[in-house]
Design a protein around this motif. Structure first.
Motif, PDB file in Angstrom:
ATOM      1  N   SER A 120       1.798   0.842  -0.581  1.00 38.72           N
ATOM      2  CA  SER A 120       1.890   2.017   0.312  1.00 38.72           C
ATOM      3  C   SER A 120       2.659   1.649   1.581  1.00 38.72           C
ATOM      4  O   SER A 120       3.417   2.457   2.128  1.00 38.72           O
ATOM      5  CB  SER A 120       0.491   2.501   0.688  1.00 38.72           C
ATOM      6  OG  SER A 120      -0.188   1.534   1.490  1.00 38.72           O
ATOM      7  N   ALA A 121       2.477   0.424   2.036  1.00 36.18           N
ATOM      8  CA  ALA A 121       3.190  -0.015   3.251  1.00 36.18           C
ATOM      9  C   ALA A 121       4.675  -0.130   2.976  1.00 36.18           C
ATOM     10  O   ALA A 121       5.508   0.313   3.782  1.00 36.18           O
ATOM     11  CB  ALA A 121       2.633  -1.358   3.724  1.00 36.18           C
ATOM     12  N   GLU A 177       1.502   4.887   6.858  1.00 33.80           N
ATOM     13  CA  GLU A 177       0.284   4.278   6.311  1.00 33.80           C
ATOM     14  C   GLU A 177      -0.950   5.129   6.651  1.00 33.80           C
ATOM     15  O   GLU A 177      -1.865   5.263   5.835  1.00 33.80           O
ATOM     16  CB  GLU A 177       0.085   2.868   6.892  1.00 33.80           C
ATOM     17  CG  GLU A 177       0.855   1.782   6.156  1.00 33.80           C
ATOM     18  CD  GLU A 177       0.155   1.336   4.881  1.00 33.80           C
ATOM     19  OE1 GLU A 177       0.291   2.034   3.858  1.00 33.80           O
ATOM     20  OE2 GLU A 177      -0.530   0.315   4.889  1.00 33.80           O
ATOM     21  N   HIS A 223      -3.413   5.868   3.906  1.00 38.28           N
ATOM     22  CA  HIS A 223      -4.672   5.109   3.970  1.00 38.28           C
ATOM     23  C   HIS A 223      -5.773   5.797   4.756  1.00 38.28           C
ATOM     24  O   HIS A 223      -6.937   5.531   4.561  1.00 38.28           O
ATOM     25  CB  HIS A 223      -4.419   3.788   4.710  1.00 38.28           C
ATOM     26  CG  HIS A 223      -4.005   2.672   3.832  1.00 38.28           C
ATOM     27  ND1 HIS A 223      -4.250   1.368   4.161  1.00 38.28           N
ATOM     28  CD2 HIS A 223      -3.357   2.638   2.671  1.00 38.28           C
ATOM     29  CE1 HIS A 223      -3.772   0.577   3.219  1.00 38.28           C
ATOM     30  NE2 HIS A 223      -3.233   1.338   2.319  1.00 38.28           N
ATOM     31  N   ASP A 248      -0.322  -4.373   7.059  1.00 31.68           N
ATOM     32  CA  ASP A 248       0.551  -4.263   5.881  1.00 31.68           C
ATOM     33  C   ASP A 248       1.956  -3.825   6.274  1.00 31.68           C
ATOM     34  O   ASP A 248       2.949  -4.420   5.851  1.00 31.68           O
ATOM     35  CB  ASP A 248      -0.038  -3.249   4.883  1.00 31.68           C
ATOM     36  CG  ASP A 248      -1.319  -3.755   4.246  1.00 31.68           C
ATOM     37  OD1 ASP A 248      -1.867  -3.049   3.377  1.00 31.68           O
ATOM     38  OD2 ASP A 248      -1.782  -4.846   4.613  1.00 31.68           O
ATOM     39  N   THR A 279      -7.031   2.259  -1.701  1.00 35.84           N
ATOM     40  CA  THR A 279      -7.371   1.548  -0.460  1.00 35.84           C
ATOM     41  C   THR A 279      -8.136   2.459   0.479  1.00 35.84           C
ATOM     42  O   THR A 279      -9.109   2.051   1.107  1.00 35.84           O
ATOM     43  CB  THR A 279      -6.083   1.037   0.202  1.00 35.84           C
ATOM     44  OG1 THR A 279      -5.471   0.100  -0.689  1.00 35.84           O
ATOM     45  CG2 THR A 279      -6.335   0.384   1.541  1.00 35.84           C
TER      46      THR A 279
END
Ligand code: ATP
Ligand code: MEV
Ligand code: MG
Length: 403
Positions: free
Chosen positions: A143-144, A175, A179, A186, A227
């Motif tokens: 995702s980062a 992020e 997230h 990250d 995550t």
């Protein structure tokens, strides 16, 4: 910058400090140069914005007028420290109206659309095609890497004076879209590359691990997990048992600081690093973020006297990291992981380049034809990591003029 052009960002491993990093504790993370996300931005003849994300089978085109109805958050990175809830709600409504329901798709679409509305709100006639050679949702910072590659590309399209600090700040916004409550470790290591000692809200410290590179083996359990969910579960535990969880997080902080000191010695005491890996895994287990597949790998690496194993990233499946202290039984270890358990093993070096760009000016007609072919074939999943790497991987034998 006019399209076509490419951006790229590496995957990462967290050596120590996952989850505790969210609570402002130290973490050590390193980029994985050879596992990368690539974003190819190309012009289109329509008055629309198209996403082609074949890795998650998300293909969608929004007409410009459907996007222009959504107000734009501030383009000031300072103001975007928190997600603009009014804009977020309208983007989520558009995603629902677009019948994008799979969380994998919705997360990626939300991250894209929020950054789009912040950085290039009135831009049209573009296609964004993204492929990754890193496993997705596996704890290696996919995702980062997506957030960094998108932020870099959109800052280029916005003709903003771009530096890695600004890319990282916008990637942190990306992020947050995926997230919810990231620490920022990250996106920072994917932006800058290398290895870092990180503490939320402070300047990261670059760690030079090149003198005594750690020999590690990554194992991908192929167990999907989120995550956002795992971080939220730890938050719930923390809120129920603050007096119990706080010392666990403090211990993780001490582990990361101790490891940083050891790893930067001329002759690191790898036995101590091995003990810290073991302890960190035990603490992560106490937070409820391990998984039966991770336990299997931990046990096998112990039984075969390879070295200690810990989960890396958010856990819950995803990937583990084994510190190889004795390679006598490594072949048997790898074969058991792949043939008996059905996992994938990844041998890799830590560190290397962060985000990179191939500008429009450096793309000639022939290269553009090769890129168009590669990314079109990725839509039908005809391309594997070797094919992607052969054309795109930055490095001493790179085919493209990455900067
Ligand atoms: N190549 C890709 N194409 C499109 N979306 C992607 C890609 N890689 C990652 N994503 C997005 O990132 C999400 C995965 O993020 P998540 O944080 O859960 O896993 P991770 O970043 O791989 O693991 P960790 O955060 O523990 O390092 C996916 O749901 C998807 O929305
Ligand atoms: C679990 C976590 O600590 C690392 C995920 O790679 C979350 C974060 O720091 O953003
Ligand atoms: Mg992630």
């Amino acid at each position: 910058m006019q399209p076509p052009f490419l951006t790229s960002a590496p995957a990462k491993v967290i050596l120590f400090g996952e989850h505790s990093a969210v609570y402002g504790k130290h973490a050590i993370a390193a980029s994985i140069h050879s596992l990368r996300t690539y974003l190819y931005v190309t012009p289109t003849a329509d008055n629309a914005i198209t996403l082609n994300f074949p890795d998650i089978k998300l293909y969608y085109t929004w007409e410009s007028n459907s996007l222009s109805k959504i107000p734009s958050p501030s383009a000031s990175i300072e103001i975007n420290d928190t997600i603009d809830q009014q804009v977020a709600e309208q983007i989520q409504n558009l995603i629902k109206e677009s019948n994008i329901v799979d969380p994998l798709h919705a997360n990626a679409a939300f991250c894209f659309l929020y950054l789009y509305k912040c950085l290039i709100p009135n831009t049209s006639s573009l296609k964004f095609t993204m492929v990754s050679t890193s496993p997705i949702g596996a704890g290696l910072g996919s995702s980062a890497a997506v957030s960094v590659a998108l932020s870099y590309a959109m800052l280029q399209l916005a003709n903003q004076q771009t530096n890695k600090d600004l890319i990282n700040k916008w990637a942190f916004v990306g992020e947050k879209c995926i997230h919810g409550n990231p620490s920022g470790v990250d996106n920072l290591v994917s932006t800058h590359g290398g290895a870092i000692l990180y503490k939320k809200g402070t300047e990261a410290k670059l760690l030079d691990l090149s003198n005594n590179p750690l020999e590690i083996l990554l194992t991908y359990t192929k167990v999907p997990r989120s995550t956002k969910t795992l971080v939220s579960n730890v938050r719930q535990l923390y809120e129920i048992y603050p007096d119990i969880i706080t010392p666990v997080l403090d211990s993780m902080d001490s582990i990361a600081c101790k490891a940083s000191h050891i790893l930067t010695q001329n002759e690191p005491d790898f036995q101590s690093i091995a003990s810290l890996v073991d302890i960190n895994q035990g603490l992560l287990q106490s937070l409820g973020v391990s998984h039966e597949t991770i336990a299997k790998i931990c046990l096998l690496s112990e039984q075969l006297h390879i070295g200690p194993t810990k989960l890396t990233g958010a856990g819950g499946g995803g990937c583990t990291l084994t510190l190889i202290q004795d390679s006598t039984n490594v072949q048997k270890f790898k074969e058991t992981l792949t043939d008996t358990y059905g996992f994938d093993t990844i041998e890799t070096q830590l560190g290397g380049d962060g985000c990179l760009l191939v500008p429009n000016d450096d793309l000639n007609g022939d290269v553009i034809k090769q890129l168009d072919k590669l990314f079109e074939e990725s839509e039908s999943n005809k391309v594997n990591k070797d094919i992607i790497d052969s054309l795109l991987l930055p490095g001493p034998n790179q085919k493209l003029p990455w900067k």
